[in-house]
Write a protein that holds these residues in place. Structure first.
Motif, PDB file in Angstrom:
ATOM      1  N   PRO A   1       0.808  -1.227   0.000  1.00 17.59           N
ATOM      2  CA  PRO A   1       0.000   0.000   0.000  1.00 17.59           C
ATOM      3  C   PRO A   1       0.838   1.272   0.000  1.00 17.59           C
ATOM      4  N   ALA A   2       1.977   1.276   0.714  1.00 21.99           N
ATOM      5  CA  ALA A   2       2.812   2.486   0.750  1.00 21.99           C
ATOM      6  C   ALA A   2       3.382   2.773  -0.642  1.00 21.99           C
ATOM      7  N   TRP A   3       3.848   1.712  -1.318  1.00 23.61           N
ATOM      8  CA  TRP A   3       4.376   1.910  -2.673  1.00 23.61           C
ATOM      9  C   TRP A   3       3.277   2.402  -3.608  1.00 23.61           C
ATOM     10  N   CYS A   4       2.064   1.857  -3.469  1.00 21.87           N
ATOM     11  CA  CYS A   4       0.948   2.292  -4.315  1.00 21.87           C
ATOM     12  C   CYS A   4       0.645   3.770  -4.105  1.00 21.87           C
ATOM     13  N   GLY A   5       0.701   4.207  -2.851  1.00 23.32           N
ATOM     14  CA  GLY A   5       0.458   5.615  -2.581  1.00 23.32           C
ATOM     15  C   GLY A   5       1.442   6.511  -3.291  1.00 23.32           C
TER      16      GLY A   5
ATOM     17  N   LEU B   1     -11.503  -1.333  -6.633  1.00 21.48           N
ATOM     18  CA  LEU B   1     -10.069  -1.040  -6.668  1.00 21.48           C
ATOM     19  C   LEU B   1      -9.802   0.396  -7.105  1.00 21.48           C
ATOM     20  N   LEU B   2     -10.522   0.855  -8.127  1.00 26.53           N
ATOM     21  CA  LEU B   2     -10.312   2.226  -8.604  1.00 26.53           C
ATOM     22  C   LEU B   2     -10.755   3.242  -7.559  1.00 26.53           C
ATOM     23  N   ARG B   3     -11.835   2.935  -6.860  1.00 30.27           N
ATOM     24  CA  ARG B   3     -12.286   3.829  -5.771  1.00 30.27           C
ATOM     25  C   ARG B   3     -11.244   3.859  -4.663  1.00 30.27           C
ATOM     26  N   ARG B   4     -10.665   2.712  -4.340  1.00 29.81           N
ATOM     27  CA  ARG B   4      -9.668   2.641  -3.268  1.00 29.81           C
ATOM     28  C   ARG B   4      -8.396   3.399  -3.641  1.00 29.81           C
ATOM     29  N   ILE B   5      -8.005   3.361  -4.918  1.00 29.14           N
ATOM     30  CA  ILE B   5      -6.823   4.111  -5.356  1.00 29.14           C
ATOM     31  C   ILE B   5      -7.062   5.607  -5.189  1.00 29.14           C
ATOM     32  N   GLU B   6      -8.237   6.086  -5.599  1.00 28.44           N
ATOM     33  CA  GLU B   6      -8.531   7.513  -5.453  1.00 28.44           C
ATOM     34  C   GLU B   6      -8.574   7.930  -3.991  1.00 28.44           C
TER      35      GLU B   6
END
Length: 723
Positions: A142-146, A175-180
């Motif tokens: 998750p940290a890398w994704c951020g 997944l797209l909602r979680r990324i935003e």
């Protein structure tokens, strides 16, 4: 090339790339997409024919936005349903994205580790990924994704229609909602699809939370000339102990018509694919010529599928892929000379998608349907006597020519995927409060059909199954079962294939079969050429107990598990009312059609939905599968045995008067809800994580997917004379 206002706004490197392609102009969909994507203030759906230039329509302006963005990190997130499509697109996009100095990185289970490691160290450019790999990244990094997604300028979803109304599609929405949520801002989305009906519903599916407006851009293009033929074949009647194979004439015709060029030949099941490919290969051997016919389906090893795809791409040898829907999507195999379909097409959208593989570069699109029909006899089921498989083919083709498409499914709960996303979010953050989960996944996420009270019951059900547990500070963390689930790589996949049910008679295993909806006790099943009656369904072991049926022969209706839409069934009745075979039927197909149409007239099915035959009633709602299944379940509640075959409801031992009396007792108001009616279903654990969903909610989700109770009640009311 004449520069439009949109083209002039493209980055210089992108413009140079276009000039190098030698294109005289941009295609219509490419020109239409430039300004909306460049402005970046709305989501965009791009709909055009297969090979209509949708990929470049999205990436020409998106690459410009990437080149002009001051933000660090990956700029474009491209999501595809297929690994093979990702590999193809990576090759296609490398030079375009390189024109503005950015790399393209494919990311899935089979992608090279070198590219993934480079992106881990320095996230930039374009990331091409499947939903499952994206799930893994969010959960485990998750940290890398951020950091990596902080600079996103666009999300591009390819083959968007393949996600609509599915568990995997709901997973992608989440997944797209979680990324935003993770990066704290909204990122414009671009969806690419060749086949969409009711585009407004598709727009809602692209962003359920509706935080951005959506622009729909569709280009029908000039289209290719369509050469169409339906070829009919009579299959000898099976004896009670064996199922007939393929008609020899069909195999000979396929060999004669397709040998010497490249084609796609679709079937409705993996077993039919293997059977036909083997028969054609054997025919090549008997004629002492090289084999040109090869199977392609999801059960084959990836290396075998890839080698066939590469053979089609190279075009140095004539090749026919005998395939299921695995080659329906946009894997770049180039154009083929024709499309074949063995058996009735299930959906208009699917057939349109397949047809897009033929007729490129100015040539005609060629479609041949090879229609098998059993010889009928005195004990044949009316569905076979009416030639409903062939009639469905005629109806689908009629709607295809009128450019109708099935609309996206709405009102589904996707509770199995909600289980997965709940556990995934908990794993991503290490622990989450219930109110935070509901807000992210339901309140502003794709599971908006689940209210707060139901979500509370849902979480309590997960806790009872030890999937989650609550800490003293109120945070939810994985329970024993949840830890086991999230520790497996199979967890990242939201969907599951229909489970194989064991079919048993007198303690002996007859075989296994994938059944999306198992038959109800007393219902009929055709297996290995024999008719069986269902004694019981044991949900825990996925076992169906059978005994030989004393009745006639159930219909042969071939095909997979596709749900037939209301519009298709209504069109089938109109086709029979017209009574004349289409001009593209060959003589055998026309003769078979006339047999069905004559019986339709003789049985006066244009005036009544009821046929009395040998002590049984056969009901013809001419409605979609959700109405038919709900009507059959309502009739069973009236103590009638009701079997369903291809849109026909059979009531053994029932009279018309008995039916009308029973239908009259089904209330127009105060009907059982879908959730209540689903309690009668032998098994509602259909999707991957359904076993963790509380039974009440699981029934509701099952009913939303498979039943139309109001539609069924309306039709049954018409039988009882109730308006």
């Amino acid at each position: 090339m004449e520069a439009s206002a949109g083209f002039s706004r493209l980055a210089e490197g992108v413009r140079r790339w276009v000039w190098k392609q030698g294109w005289p102009s941009l295609r219509e969909i490419q020109e239409m997409a430039l300004l909306p994507v460049l402005d970046g203030k709305e989501d965009v759906i791009l709909s055009a024919a297969t090979a209509g230039g949708k990929t470049e329509a999205a990436f020409l302006p998106a690459c410009t936005r990437m080149a002009e963005s001051p933000l660090p990190g990956t700029a474009i997130l491209y999501v595809s349903p297929l690994k093979a499509l990702i590999n193809d697109q990576a090759r296609r996009l490398e030079s375009l994205c390189g024109s503005v100095g950015f790399p393209v990185t494919p990311w899935h289970g089979d992608a090279p580790e070198g590219g993934k490691n480079s992106l881990r160290k320095n996230p930039r450019g374009v990331l091409l990924i499947t939903p499952e790999s994206l799930e893994s990244l969010l959960m485990n990094s998750p940290a890398w994704c951020g950091e990596a997604f902080a600079g996103l300028v666009n999300v591009i979803v390819d083959e968007f229609h393949a996600f609509l109304g599915t568990e995997r599609g709901c997973q992608l929405q989440s997944l797209l909602r979680r990324i935003e949520f993770l990066i704290g801002r909204t990122v414009p989305r671009i969806a690419l699809s060749a086949t969409l009906g009711e585009m407004e519903k598709a727009a809602s599916a692209l962003r359920p939370e509706k935080t951005l407006p959506c622009r729909i851009l569709a280009s029908e293009g000039k289209g290719s000339e369509l050469l169409l033929q339906v070829r009919g074949y009579r299959t000898p009647r099976a004896d009670r102990g064996a199922r007939p194979g393929l008609p020899g004439e069909l195999v000979q015709d396929v060999y004669r018509l397709l040998r010497g060029d490249s084609h796609l030949l679709f079937t409705n099941s993996r077993s039919r694919t293997e059977e036909l490919a083997a028969a054609l290969s054997a025919l090549c051997g008997r004629n002492f010529v090289p084999n040109e016919f090869f199977p392609h389906h999801g059960s084959l090893a990836p290396d075998l599928r890839r080698s066939l795809e590469e053979r089609l791409q190279k075009k140095d040898l004539p090749t026919t892929a005998v395939c299921t829907s695995t080659l329906e999507l946009g894997i770049d195999i180039g154009s083929v000379a024709s499309i074949g379909q063995v058996g009735e097409p299930g959906t208009v959208s699917g057939l349109r998608q397949r047809l897009g593989r033929s007729g490129r570069r100015g040539g005609p699109a060629v479609l041949r349907v090879f229609a098998e029909e059993d010889e009928t006899g005195p004990d044949s089921h009316p569905a076979d006597a009416l030639r409903l498989s062939l009639v469905q083919t005629a109806a689908v083709l009629s709607l295809l020519l009128r450019k109708w498409r099935e609309p996206p499914r709405e009102g589904l709960y996707h509770l199995s995927t909600l289980v997965q996303q709940t556990l995934s979010v908990i794993a991503q953050y290490g622990g989450v409060r219930a109110d935070q989960l509901w807000t992210l996944l339901c309140g502003t996420g794709p599971f908006h059909a689940v209210g707060k009270k139901d979500f509370g019951d849902f979480l309590r059900g997960l806790a009872e199954k030890q999937a989650i547990t609550q800490l003293g500070d109120g945070r939810l963390v994985p329970g024993t079962e949840g830890e086991l689930l999230t520790d497996r790589y199979t967890f990242f996949t939201a969907f599951s294939s229909p489970e194989e049910y064991r079919l048993e008679y007198n303690g002996e295993l007859l075989g296994t079969a994938p059944l999306e909806i198992p038959p109800s006790p007393g219902g009929s099943l055709l297996f290995a050429g024999k008719a069986w009656e269902t004694v019981a369904v044991i949900a825990s072991s996925k076992t169906v107990l059978l005994r030989p049926s004393a009745g006639g022969t159930p219909p042969r209706l071939a095909g997979g598990r596709t749900v037939v839409h209301d519009t298709v069934r209504r069109e089938m009745k109109q086709v029979l009312l017209a009574g004349d075979p289409s001009r593209y039927f060959n003589p055998t197909a026309a003769e078979l059609f006339r047999e069905g149409a004559e019986r339709f007239r003789n049985w006066r099915l244009g005036e009544t939905d009821i046929l009395e035959d040998k002590g049984s009633l056969h009901l013809f709602p001419w409605r979609g599968d959700e109405v038919v299944e709900a009507a059959a379940m309502l009739l069973r509640r009236m103590n009638l045995r009701a079997d369903t075959f291809g849109g026909v409801i059979t009531l053994p031992g029932c009279s018309a008067a008995g039916l009308r009396e029973a239908a009259g007792r089904i209330p127009g108001r105060g009907l059982p809800s879908g959730e209540e009616l689903a309690a009668d279903a032998p098994d509602t654990e259909i999707e991957k994580f359904d076993y963790l969903v509380p039974e009440r909610l699981r029934r509701r989700g099952w009913a939303a997917r498979y039943l139309d109770v109001p539609g069924a009640a309306e039709w049954l009311g018409s039988l009882a004379g109730r308006k």
